[in-house]
Design a protein around this motif. Structure first.
Motif, short mmCIF file in Angstrom:
data_model
loop_
_atom_site.label_atom_id
_atom_site.label_comp_id
_atom_site.label_asym_id
_atom_site.label_seq_id
_atom_site.Cartn_x
_atom_site.Cartn_y
_atom_site.Cartn_z
N GLN A 121 0.90 -1.19 0.14
CA GLN A 121 -0.03 0.00 0.07
C GLN A 121 0.96 1.02 -0.11
OE1 GLN A 121 -2.76 0.32 3.17
NE2 GLN A 121 -3.69 2.05 2.70
N SER A 122 0.42 2.12 -0.66
CA SER A 122 1.37 3.58 -0.78
C SER A 122 0.41 4.79 -0.80
CB SER A 122 2.29 3.68 -1.93
OG SER A 122 1.73 3.35 -2.98
N GLY A 123 0.95 5.88 -0.42
CA GLY A 123 0.02 7.15 -0.56
C GLY A 123 0.78 8.17 0.47
N LEU A 124 -0.20 9.05 0.83
CA LEU A 124 0.24 10.32 1.72
C LEU A 124 -0.19 9.74 3.29
CD1 LEU A 124 -1.18 13.23 -0.41
CD2 LEU A 124 1.11 12.23 -0.41
N VAL A 125 0.89 9.99 3.96
CA VAL A 125 0.82 9.34 5.10
C VAL A 125 0.87 10.36 6.24
CG1 VAL A 125 2.08 7.91 7.13
CG2 VAL A 125 1.66 7.05 4.73
N VAL A 126 0.21 10.56 7.34
CA VAL A 126 0.31 11.42 8.50
C VAL A 126 0.26 10.86 9.90
CG1 VAL A 126 -0.52 13.40 6.88
CG2 VAL A 126 -1.86 12.02 8.72
N PRO A 127 0.81 11.44 10.81
CA PRO A 127 0.47 10.67 12.21
C PRO A 127 -0.99 10.89 12.44
CG PRO A 127 2.33 12.48 12.26
CD PRO A 127 1.78 12.55 10.78
N PRO A 196 2.75 18.91 12.81
CA PRO A 196 1.80 18.29 11.57
C PRO A 196 3.16 18.11 10.36
CG PRO A 196 1.54 20.57 11.60
CD PRO A 196 2.27 20.12 13.01
N ILE A 197 3.11 16.95 9.79
CA ILE A 197 3.84 16.48 8.70
C ILE A 197 3.21 15.47 7.82
CG2 ILE A 197 4.76 14.73 10.03
CD1 ILE A 197 7.47 15.38 8.37
N ILE A 198 3.35 15.91 6.64
CA ILE A 198 2.89 14.85 5.47
C ILE A 198 3.99 14.19 4.85
CG2 ILE A 198 1.41 14.25 3.38
CD1 ILE A 198 0.05 17.13 3.96
N VAL A 199 4.01 12.79 4.57
CA VAL A 199 5.00 12.31 4.11
C VAL A 199 4.95 11.31 2.70
CG1 VAL A 199 6.69 12.52 6.00
CG2 VAL A 199 5.39 10.29 5.47
N THR A 200 5.34 11.02 1.91
CA THR A 200 5.17 9.90 1.04
C THR A 200 5.38 8.64 1.82
OG1 THR A 200 7.41 9.86 0.05
CG2 THR A 200 5.81 10.97 -0.97
N GLY A 201 4.64 7.75 1.76
CA GLY A 201 4.55 6.41 2.66
C GLY A 201 4.25 5.25 2.02
N TRP A 202 4.68 3.97 2.52
CA TRP A 202 4.32 2.68 1.67
C TRP A 202 4.54 1.70 2.99
CZ3 TRP A 202 8.58 5.71 0.91
CH2 TRP A 202 9.89 5.26 1.49
N GLN A 203 3.66 0.90 2.82
CA GLN A 203 3.87 -0.65 3.47
C GLN A 203 4.08 -1.83 2.53
OE1 GLN A 203 -0.17 -0.76 5.43
NE2 GLN A 203 0.79 -0.56 7.29
N PRO A 204 5.12 -2.50 2.76
CA PRO A 204 5.58 -2.78 4.15
C PRO A 204 6.78 -1.67 4.34
CG PRO A 204 6.71 -4.22 2.62
CD PRO A 204 5.70 -3.52 1.83
N HIS A 205 6.73 -1.21 5.71
CA HIS A 205 7.75 -0.29 6.22
C HIS A 205 7.63 -0.47 7.72
CE1 HIS A 205 10.29 3.10 6.96
NE2 HIS A 205 10.70 3.35 5.53
N TRP A 206 8.91 -0.44 8.40
CA TRP A 206 9.00 -0.25 9.82
C TRP A 206 8.28 0.77 10.52
CZ3 TRP A 206 11.48 3.99 11.88
CH2 TRP A 206 12.51 4.42 11.04
#
Length: 303
Positions: A121-127, A196-206
Motif C-alpha cells: 500500500q502506498s500514499g500520503l501518510v500523516v501521524p 503536523p507533517i505529510i510524507v510519502t509512505g508505503w507498506q511494508p515499512h518499519w
C-alpha cells in the motif's frame, strides 16, 4: 643408432606428459569456472529492500556458495542496469502502479521472477494526531503543513504518483525530494514535537510498527494508488545463464509478519545490517531452507 632412438623416445614421452598435464590443467580451470557462482544484485535504499537484499546475500554466500556483489542505486539506474545486463536482478519492483512505466519501457530486456511480498500500500501518510483524514481536504490546511509534502528519491514510483495526485486534486503543495532515511528522520522529528507533517509512505515499512500513522483517504472516483505486490526483476537470459540463482529469487517470499519482523530487527539494531540479517537467517532456518533450490545447499557444503 640405439642411443639416438632412445633419446627420441624420451623426447616423445616428455612431450606426451606435457600435453597430458596441459589437458589436466585446462580441465581444472574449466571445472573451477563452472563451479564459480556469482550474483550481482541491485537494490534501492528503502527499508524493506535493504533488509531482504542483505538477507539474500547471506543465504547465497553462506548456504549456496555464491560470491555476491550488492549495488545500491536509484530506481531508474537500477532498471537500466538489469536491462543492459550489468546486474543479474533488481530486488524491488512495485506493481501494478508505481513502477509500471519502467516495466513498459524495459519489458523486452527484463524478466519477472515473481513477487517477494503481497499486499503493498502506498500514499500520503500523516501521524494519527493530525486531524486531516482525506486528500481532498488538504488545501484547507496548507499553512499548517507549510505547503509541503516530504518525499524520497526523485525516481521513485511513489514520487511520480504523488505528483499526479497533487495535479489531480489541485493541491497547493510542493513535493520535496529527499531520500527514504531523510523522510523517516523528518517524520521522527515532527512526531517527537507533535508537529503536523505529510510524507510519502508505503507498506511494508518499519515506521508503521514504530509510530501511530494513517494513510490519507482517496476519493472513490479518483483512486490513483492501488494495492499490489513487490516483484524481483531479472535480466534477460538470467534463467538460462544462472538457473539456480533465478530459482532462488523466484522462491523468496515473505508474509507481512515475517518481513515486518525482519525490518524491525534491522531498524532497532546498532549492528551492521549484514550481521542483523545473518542472525535473522539463523533464527528462521525453515523459511530460509524453503527458498534454496533442491541440491544447491548440498553443493555448497561440498565446496
Amino acid at each position: 643408432m640405439n642411443t639416438l632412438y632412445d633419446n627420441f623416445n624420451k623426447i616423445l614421452k616428455v612431450l606426451a606428459l606435457i600435453t597430458v598435464a596441459a589437458f589436466i590443467a585446462a580441465g581444472c580451470q574449466s571445472s573451477t569456472e563452472e563451479t564459480q557462482k556469482t550474483a550481482d544484485l541491485v537494490y534501492v535504499n528503502w527499508a524493506e529492500g535493504i533488509a531482504y537484499t542483505h538477507l539474500a546475500e547471506n543465504v547465497l554466500e553462506e548456504k549456496m556458495g555464491y560470491d555476491v556483489n550488492l549495488t545500491s542505486a536509484d530506481v531508474g539506474p537500477a532498471y537500466t542496469a538489469i536491462a543492459n545486463g550489468d546486474q543479474d536482478a533488481f530486488m524491488e519492483t512495485w506493481l501494478p502502479v508505481l513502477h509500471q512505466n519502467y516495466i513498459e519501457r524495459f519489458e523486452e530486456d527484463i524478466v519477472d521472477l515473481g513477487h517477494v511480498y503481497e499486499g503493498t500500500q502506498s500514499g500520503l501518510v500523516v501521524p494519527t494526531y493530525v486531524e486531516v483524514d482525506s486528500i481532498s481536504n488538504l488545501n484547507q490546511y496548507t499553512e499548517r503543513f507549510d505547503g509541503q509534502i516530504t518525499g524520497i528519491d526523485a525516481g521513485a514510483g511513489v514520487m511520480q504518483t504523488t505528483q499526479e495526485v497533487i495535479d489531480e486534486y489541485n493541491l497547493d503543495y510542493e513535493l520535496i525530494t529527499s531520500s527514504g532515511p531523510a523522510m523517516t528522520a523528518a517524520l521522527s522529528s515532527a512526531i517527537e514535537n507533535e508537529e503536523p507533517i505529510i510524507v510519502t509512505g508505503w507498506q511494508p515499512h518499519w515506521k508503521f510498527g514504530r509510530w501511530d500513522l494513517k494513510f490519507l483517504k482517496q476519493d472513490e472516483d479518483n483512486m490513483l494508488w492501488e494495492r499490489g505486490n513487490i516483484h524481483i526483476m531479472g535480466r534477460q537470459n538470467l534463467e538460462q545463464d544462472k538457473p539456480e540463482l533465478a530459482q532462488f529469487l523466484k522462491n523468496m517470499f515473505f508474509t507481512e509478519e515475517q518481513l515486518g519482523d525482519l525490518m524491525v530487527a534491522v531498524e532497532q539494531s546498532d549492528q551492521d545490517v549484514s550481521q542483523v540479517t545473518m542472525e535473522w537467517m539463523n533464527e528462521h532456518e525453515e523459511l530460509i531452507n524453503s527458498w534454496i533450490p533442491e541440491g544447491a545447499g548440498e553443493m555448497a557444503s561440498m565446496e
